[in-house]
Design an enzyme around this catalytic site. Structure first.
Site, short mmCIF file in Angstrom:
data_model
loop_
_atom_site.label_atom_id
_atom_site.label_comp_id
_atom_site.label_asym_id
_atom_site.label_seq_id
_atom_site.Cartn_x
_atom_site.Cartn_y
_atom_site.Cartn_z
N VAL A 41 -0.51 6.32 4.32
CA VAL A 41 0.15 5.66 5.45
C VAL A 41 1.39 4.89 4.98
O VAL A 41 2.47 5.00 5.57
CB VAL A 41 -0.82 4.72 6.21
CG1 VAL A 41 -0.08 4.03 7.36
CG2 VAL A 41 -2.01 5.49 6.75
N GLY A 42 1.25 4.14 3.90
CA GLY A 42 2.35 3.31 3.41
C GLY A 42 3.57 4.14 3.01
O GLY A 42 4.71 3.84 3.39
N ASN A 77 -7.55 -1.11 8.04
CA ASN A 77 -8.77 -1.16 8.87
C ASN A 77 -9.88 -1.94 8.19
O ASN A 77 -9.87 -2.07 6.98
CB ASN A 77 -9.24 0.27 9.15
CG ASN A 77 -8.52 0.84 10.36
OD1 ASN A 77 -8.36 0.15 11.36
ND2 ASN A 77 -8.09 2.08 10.25
N VAL A 119 -1.91 -2.74 9.43
CA VAL A 119 -2.37 -1.37 9.69
C VAL A 119 -3.76 -1.16 9.08
O VAL A 119 -4.54 -0.33 9.53
CB VAL A 119 -1.37 -0.33 9.14
CG1 VAL A 119 -1.81 1.09 9.45
CG2 VAL A 119 0.04 -0.56 9.71
N GLY A 169 0.88 -1.18 0.00
CA GLY A 169 0.00 0.00 0.00
C GLY A 169 0.91 1.22 0.00
O GLY A 169 1.62 1.46 0.99
N ALA A 170 0.94 1.94 -1.11
CA ALA A 170 1.82 3.12 -1.22
C ALA A 170 0.99 4.40 -1.12
O ALA A 170 1.32 5.42 -1.71
CB ALA A 170 2.61 3.08 -2.52
N HIS A 173 -9.62 1.05 18.56
CA HIS A 173 -9.80 2.49 18.38
C HIS A 173 -11.18 2.94 18.85
O HIS A 173 -12.07 2.14 19.06
CB HIS A 173 -9.71 2.83 16.89
CG HIS A 173 -8.32 2.78 16.36
ND1 HIS A 173 -7.27 3.41 16.94
CD2 HIS A 173 -7.82 2.18 15.26
CE1 HIS A 173 -6.18 3.19 16.23
NE2 HIS A 173 -6.49 2.44 15.21
N ASN A 191 -12.21 -5.18 2.14
CA ASN A 191 -10.82 -5.19 2.62
C ASN A 191 -10.34 -6.60 2.93
O ASN A 191 -9.15 -6.89 2.84
CB ASN A 191 -10.66 -4.24 3.81
CG ASN A 191 -10.53 -2.79 3.33
OD1 ASN A 191 -10.20 -2.53 2.18
ND2 ASN A 191 -10.81 -1.85 4.21
N ASP A 216 2.24 -1.55 -4.44
CA ASP A 216 0.86 -1.09 -4.56
C ASP A 216 0.27 -1.71 -5.80
O ASP A 216 0.98 -1.99 -6.78
CB ASP A 216 0.79 0.44 -4.65
CG ASP A 216 -0.57 0.98 -4.26
OD1 ASP A 216 -0.71 1.53 -3.16
OD2 ASP A 216 -1.53 0.83 -5.07
N1 APR Z 1 -2.57 -4.50 -3.21
C1 APR Z 1 -1.73 -3.48 -2.96
N2 APR Z 1 -2.17 -2.23 -2.70
C2 APR Z 1 -3.48 -2.01 -2.73
C3 APR Z 1 -4.42 -3.03 -3.00
C4 APR Z 1 -3.91 -4.33 -3.26
N3 APR Z 1 -4.71 -5.36 -3.53
N4 APR Z 1 -5.66 -2.49 -2.97
C5 APR Z 1 -5.53 -1.18 -2.66
N5 APR Z 1 -4.20 -0.89 -2.53
C6 APR Z 1 -3.58 0.40 -2.25
C7 APR Z 1 -4.28 1.58 -2.92
O1 APR Z 1 -3.96 1.65 -4.30
C8 APR Z 1 -3.75 2.76 -2.11
O2 APR Z 1 -2.60 3.34 -2.71
O3 APR Z 1 -3.65 0.73 -0.86
C9 APR Z 1 -3.38 2.12 -0.75
C10 APR Z 1 -4.17 2.70 0.40
O4 APR Z 1 -3.79 4.02 0.54
P1 APR Z 1 -4.78 5.20 0.95
O5 APR Z 1 -6.07 5.05 0.21
O6 APR Z 1 -4.01 6.49 0.85
O7 APR Z 1 -5.13 4.89 2.46
P2 APR Z 1 -4.24 5.25 3.76
O8 APR Z 1 -4.66 6.55 4.31
O9 APR Z 1 -2.80 5.04 3.45
O10 APR Z 1 -4.75 4.14 4.76
C11 APR Z 1 -4.44 2.78 4.55
O11 APR Z 1 -4.43 2.22 6.86
O12 APR Z 1 -4.92 3.45 8.76
C12 APR Z 1 -5.40 2.54 7.82
O13 APR Z 1 -7.77 3.03 7.74
C13 APR Z 1 -6.57 3.09 7.04
O14 APR Z 1 -7.20 0.96 6.09
C14 APR Z 1 -6.56 2.19 5.83
C15 APR Z 1 -5.06 1.93 5.64
#
Ligand code: APR
Length: 314
Positions: free
Chosen positions: A14-15, A127, A125, A10-11, A182, A102, A34
């Site tokens: 958070v990532g 949710n 991490v 996940g980039a 939380h 998810n 990602d």
């Molecule tokens: N494989 C890899 N990456 C994925 C996949 C997958 N199958 N599906 C989605 N993603 C990527 C998305 O493309 C996106 O870049 O996961 C990333 C999630 O990033 P954001 O939408 O910016 O979310 P973020 O704020 O980083 O939160 C991520 O952490 O704190 C928790 O609630 C929050 O569940 C959420 C997670």
């Protein structure tokens, strides 16, 4: 000694922030993954290009190919979709719909991680956190000590930040712990909070302390109401603190979502409890003495986890 390797799946906000702080602490080489290949590749490249200025000396790469992640020591999973309105219907997904979506994403990620890094410790991490920990445990086939969720590290950080501000002292001198999940299920422990060993209740009025506890409970929502999306600096800080404890075998005591096998009276459930984190992952759960009120709050938290886990259908 070979350098450690951390994969961050996940980039997004958070990532990418996890990768950033792993780099600035020179903790490990980083692979950012990602589903959107360019996003992971681009952010990793950007971070690598900052290295000559920031003086970290690590390998940082990104993409969507899990072969790159092989033999990671720690994997941080942040992949998932956030809770947001459907642009067509204007409706929020129900909790169960979000869990199912998810579950699919995190389940596939966990299988890939297990295939390429069979000895890693996974920090979850994504949710809803406790439910996603169950998904990772189930789909990776890892022993429970190598699957741990980031929850209490973030809540505790927020609690300490608010206390330090209110007391006008360094954040470094605040000691405290927040258990459970939380939000409403959070279990802050003012009885176990101190400023350099001085019980916090000697230093702050009860109404101010309760206001800080309430603000901590709503800490996530406060950020969402300001920015419009959920937080990333503090959640990433919590995950990186845990990763550091594992990589450097620090035996840090960090409240974490841990799969319990009888501790605190819960069995087969991830609950936020104090855990000793070291090279083996969750090396020990510390069983604190809780009073009736604190135990009742932890029960509420465990019940909430149980009800979401039922949706997973395992
Ligand atoms: N494989 C890899 N990456 C994925 C996949 C997958 N199958 N599906 C989605 N993603 C990527 C998305 O493309 C996106 O870049 O996961 C990333 C999630 O990033 P954001 O939408 O910016 O979310 P973020 O704020 O980083 O939160 C991520 O952490 O704190 C928790 O609630 C929050 O569940 C959420 C997670």
């Amino acid at each position: 000694m070979a350098r450690s390797k951390v994969t961050v799946v996940g980039a997004g906000n958070v990532g990418a922030t996890c990768a950033h702080w792993i780099a600035t602490r020179e903790l490990a080489d980083v692979v950012l993954i990602d589903i959107v290949e360019g996003l992971a590749k681009g952010k990793a490249l950007d971070l690598a290009e900052a290295a000559p200025v920031m003086k970290y000396d690590l390998k940082i790469v990104g993409g969507n190919n899990y072969e790159e992640t092989a033999d990671s020591d720690v994997v941080i999973i942040t992949a998932g979709v956030p809770r947001k309105k459907d642009p067509v219907t204007g409706q929020f997904p129900s909790r169960d719909e979000l869990v199912k979506t998810n579950q699919k994403i995190v389940g596939e990620v966990a299988r890939q991680v297990a295939k390429y890094s069979p000895n890693a410790v996974i920090i979850v991490v994504s949710n809803p956190l406790d439910a996603m920990c169950h998904v990772v445990l189930h789909e990776s086939g890892f022993p429970p000590e190598r699957v741990v969720g980031q929850a209490g590290a973030l809540d505790t950080a927020r609690y300490k930040a608010f206390l330090a501000e209110a007391l006008g002292v360094s954040v470094r001198d605040i000691h405290g712990i927040v258990l459970g999940g939380h939000g409403d299920e959070m279990v802050p422990l003012p009885r176990h909070t101190s400023v350099a060993g001085i019980p916090v209740r000697e230093l702050i009025e009860e109404d101010k302390l309760q206001a800080i506890i309430e603000r901590t409970r709503k800490g996530g929502g406060e950020i969402v109401s300001l920015i419009g999306v959920s937080a990333w600096y503090a959640p990433a800080a919590g995950a990186v603190e845990m990763a550091e404890a594992i990589i450097r075998d620090q035996k840090r005591v960090i409240p974490s979502a841990v799969y319990l096998t009888g501790q605190y009276g819960y069995n087969g459930l991830f609950v936020g409890v104090p855990a000793v984190l070291g090279a083996k992952g969750v090396e020990r759960v510390i069983e604190m003495e809780l009073n009736d009120e604190e135990k009742a709050m932890l029960d509420k938290s465990a019940n909430a986890v149980r009800s979401v886990v039922e949706v997973l259908g395992y």
